[in-house]
Motif scaffolding. Structure first.
Motif, PDB file in Angstrom:
ATOM      1  N   ILE A  68       0.816  -1.218   0.000  1.00 48.18           N
ATOM      2  CA  ILE A  68       0.000   0.000   0.000  1.00 48.18           C
ATOM      3  C   ILE A  68       0.849   1.266   0.000  1.00 48.18           C
ATOM      4  N   HIS A  69       2.135   1.132  -0.325  1.00 46.17           N
ATOM      5  CA  HIS A  69       3.042   2.268  -0.209  1.00 46.17           C
ATOM      6  C   HIS A  69       3.294   3.002  -1.527  1.00 46.17           C
ATOM      7  N   SER A  70       2.917   2.411  -2.641  1.00 48.24           N
ATOM      8  CA  SER A  70       3.125   3.079  -3.927  1.00 48.24           C
ATOM      9  C   SER A  70       1.775   3.275  -4.617  1.00 48.24           C
ATOM     10  N   SER A  71       1.810   3.921  -5.768  1.00 43.15           N
ATOM     11  CA  SER A  71       0.563   4.311  -6.448  1.00 43.15           C
ATOM     12  C   SER A  71       0.141   3.310  -7.531  1.00 43.15           C
ATOM     13  N   TRP A  72       0.554   2.059  -7.442  1.00 43.04           N
ATOM     14  CA  TRP A  72       0.233   1.102  -8.498  1.00 43.04           C
ATOM     15  C   TRP A  72      -1.272   0.911  -8.664  1.00 43.04           C
ATOM     16  N   ARG A  73      -2.039   0.992  -7.589  1.00 45.73           N
ATOM     17  CA  ARG A  73      -3.501   0.846  -7.703  1.00 45.73           C
ATOM     18  C   ARG A  73      -4.101   2.002  -8.505  1.00 45.73           C
ATOM     19  N   ASP A  74      -3.614   3.208  -8.269  1.00 46.03           N
ATOM     20  CA  ASP A  74      -4.097   4.363  -9.030  1.00 46.03           C
ATOM     21  C   ASP A  74      -3.824   4.171 -10.514  1.00 46.03           C
ATOM     22  N   GLU A  75      -2.659   3.623 -10.818  1.00 45.59           N
ATOM     23  CA  GLU A  75      -2.317   3.365 -12.217  1.00 45.59           C
ATOM     24  C   GLU A  75      -3.299   2.366 -12.841  1.00 45.59           C
ATOM     25  N   ILE A  76      -3.611   1.302 -12.125  1.00 51.73           N
ATOM     26  CA  ILE A  76      -4.571   0.313 -12.649  1.00 51.73           C
ATOM     27  C   ILE A  76      -5.945   0.946 -12.813  1.00 51.73           C
ATOM     28  N   LYS A  77      -6.371   1.706 -11.831  1.00 49.86           N
ATOM     29  CA  LYS A  77      -7.686   2.353 -11.921  1.00 49.86           C
ATOM     30  C   LYS A  77      -7.742   3.321 -13.106  1.00 49.86           C
ATOM     31  N   GLN A  78      -6.679   4.054 -13.320  1.00 47.98           N
ATOM     32  CA  GLN A  78      -6.630   4.987 -14.455  1.00 47.98           C
ATOM     33  C   GLN A  78      -6.669   4.217 -15.773  1.00 47.98           C
ATOM     34  N   LEU A  79      -5.897   3.146 -15.864  1.00 46.56           N
ATOM     35  CA  LEU A  79      -5.828   2.366 -17.106  1.00 46.56           C
ATOM     36  C   LEU A  79      -7.122   1.606 -17.400  1.00 46.56           C
ATOM     37  N   THR A  80      -7.934   1.369 -16.376  1.00 44.80           N
ATOM     38  CA  THR A  80      -9.194   0.647 -16.578  1.00 44.80           C
ATOM     39  C   THR A  80     -10.404   1.568 -16.562  1.00 44.80           C
ATOM     40  N   SER A  81     -10.178   2.871 -16.570  1.00 47.64           N
ATOM     41  CA  SER A  81     -11.295   3.808 -16.434  1.00 47.64           C
ATOM     42  C   SER A  81     -12.327   3.677 -17.545  1.00 47.64           C
ATOM     43  N   ASP A  82     -11.950   3.147 -18.691  1.00 48.54           N
ATOM     44  CA  ASP A  82     -12.910   2.972 -19.790  1.00 48.54           C
ATOM     45  C   ASP A  82     -13.494   1.562 -19.835  1.00 48.54           C
ATOM     46  N   LEU A  83     -13.179   0.739 -18.858  1.00 45.47           N
ATOM     47  CA  LEU A  83     -13.708  -0.623 -18.792  1.00 45.47           C
ATOM     48  C   LEU A  83     -14.736  -0.721 -17.669  1.00 45.47           C
ATOM     49  N   PRO A  84     -15.700  -1.639 -17.786  1.00 51.30           N
ATOM     50  CA  PRO A  84     -16.690  -1.804 -16.715  1.00 51.30           C
ATOM     51  C   PRO A  84     -16.101  -2.630 -15.556  1.00 51.30           C
ATOM     52  N   ILE A  85     -15.263  -1.964 -14.774  1.00 44.80           N
ATOM     53  CA  ILE A  85     -14.544  -2.624 -13.686  1.00 44.80           C
ATOM     54  C   ILE A  85     -14.715  -1.818 -12.410  1.00 44.80           C
ATOM     55  N   THR A  86     -14.975  -2.529 -11.315  1.00 42.47           N
ATOM     56  CA  THR A  86     -14.995  -1.941  -9.984  1.00 42.47           C
ATOM     57  C   THR A  86     -13.834  -2.543  -9.212  1.00 42.47           C
ATOM     58  N   CYS A  87     -13.007  -1.682  -8.621  1.00 35.97           N
ATOM     59  CA  CYS A  87     -11.832  -2.159  -7.889  1.00 35.97           C
ATOM     60  C   CYS A  87     -12.055  -2.092  -6.386  1.00 35.97           C
ATOM     61  N   PHE A  88     -11.566  -3.124  -5.697  1.00 33.51           N
ATOM     62  CA  PHE A  88     -11.537  -3.188  -4.243  1.00 33.51           C
ATOM     63  C   PHE A  88     -10.086  -3.353  -3.821  1.00 33.51           C
ATOM     64  N   SER A  89      -9.785  -3.032  -2.569  1.00 33.69           N
ATOM     65  CA  SER A  89      -8.414  -3.198  -2.095  1.00 33.69           C
ATOM     66  C   SER A  89      -8.401  -3.299  -0.581  1.00 33.69           C
ATOM     67  N   PRO A  90      -7.250  -3.702  -0.031  1.00 36.51           N
ATOM     68  CA  PRO A  90      -7.123  -3.634   1.426  1.00 36.51           C
ATOM     69  C   PRO A  90      -7.174  -2.173   1.868  1.00 36.51           C
ATOM     70  N   MET A  91      -7.293  -1.960   3.163  1.00 37.36           N
ATOM     71  CA  MET A  91      -7.272  -0.593   3.689  1.00 37.36           C
ATOM     72  C   MET A  91      -5.920   0.019   3.337  1.00 37.36           C
ATOM     73  N   GLU A  92      -5.953   1.102   2.570  1.00 34.09           N
ATOM     74  CA  GLU A  92      -4.722   1.736   2.115  1.00 34.09           C
ATOM     75  C   GLU A  92      -4.200   2.795   3.088  1.00 34.09           C
ATOM     76  N   ASN A  93      -4.981   3.155   4.078  1.00 34.76           N
ATOM     77  CA  ASN A  93      -4.533   4.061   5.121  1.00 34.76           C
ATOM     78  C   ASN A  93      -3.865   3.201   6.199  1.00 34.76           C
ATOM     79  N   HIS A  94      -2.526   3.173   6.171  1.00 33.79           N
ATOM     80  CA  HIS A  94      -1.767   2.282   7.044  1.00 33.79           C
ATOM     81  C   HIS A  94      -2.070   2.517   8.522  1.00 33.79           C
ATOM     82  N   GLU A  95      -2.168   3.760   8.921  1.00 32.44           N
ATOM     83  CA  GLU A  95      -2.457   4.078  10.322  1.00 32.44           C
ATOM     84  C   GLU A  95      -3.832   3.555  10.732  1.00 32.44           C
ATOM     85  N   ARG A  96      -4.817   3.755   9.866  1.00 34.18           N
ATOM     86  CA  ARG A  96      -6.166   3.255  10.182  1.00 34.18           C
ATOM     87  C   ARG A  96      -6.168   1.739  10.261  1.00 34.18           C
ATOM     88  N   SER A  97      -5.490   1.088   9.339  1.00 35.94           N
ATOM     89  CA  SER A  97      -5.394  -0.365   9.349  1.00 35.94           C
ATOM     90  C   SER A  97      -4.772  -0.860  10.655  1.00 35.94           C
TER      91      SER A  97
END
Length: 146
Positions: free
Chosen positions: A11-40
């Motif tokens: 959860i320390h780099s922006s790889w998820r943002d990259e995937i979300k950006q690259l899939t923005s034109d596809l019918p995809i919903t993304c889920f992930s672990p809690m990305e706020n390390h302190e909250r987790s």
């Protein structure tokens, strides 16, 4: 058709943002672990109250993070697990192996340098790639009609 995709990995780099950006034109919903390390790390005490020591605090947070992960993995149609070289990735390995155990299709992103370390898990994945772009190309292929 809409695909639900669980994005497992550090959860320390922006790889998820990259995937979300690259899939923005596809019918995809993304889920992930809690990305706020302190909250987790603190969710156990937020919900269950103060814990007597650091181990109990970790155990309380772990139970709630595992609940979240289990629910979101089960809701997902596909799991993408990213292994990079910068972080210890026990949670990624756990999420990827849980996906395999649940029968969820797994796209594994890993550099060649981790080939040997991940050879068994790689063998269980449907697709092994080296970049988020390749993972998105694999997802895109699902939607092609010809």
């Amino acid at each position: 058709m809409n695909l639900s995709v669980y994005l497992a990995g550090e959860i320390h780099s922006s790889w998820r943002d990259e995937i979300k950006q690259l899939t923005s034109d596809l019918p995809i919903t993304c889920f992930s672990p809690m990305e706020n390390h302190e909250r987790s790390d603190n969710i156990g005490e937020e919900i269950l109250g103060s814990q007597p020591n650091a181990i109990a605090k970790d155990e309380a947070a772990s139970s709630l993070n595992n609940l979240r992960t289990q629910v979101l993995l089960q809701k997902s149609d596909v799991v993408i697990a990213l292994f990079g070289e910068s972080y210890k990735q026990w949670n990624t390995a756990m999420d990827a192996s849980t996906a395999v155990a649940l029968g969820k299709p797994l796209i594994l992103i890993r550099p060649d340098t981790l080939h040997h370390a991940l050879k068994e898990l790689s063998n269980k994945a449907q697709v092994v790639v080296e970049t988020p772009q390749q993972a998105v190309a694999a997802l895109s292929y699902i939607f092609e009609s010809e």
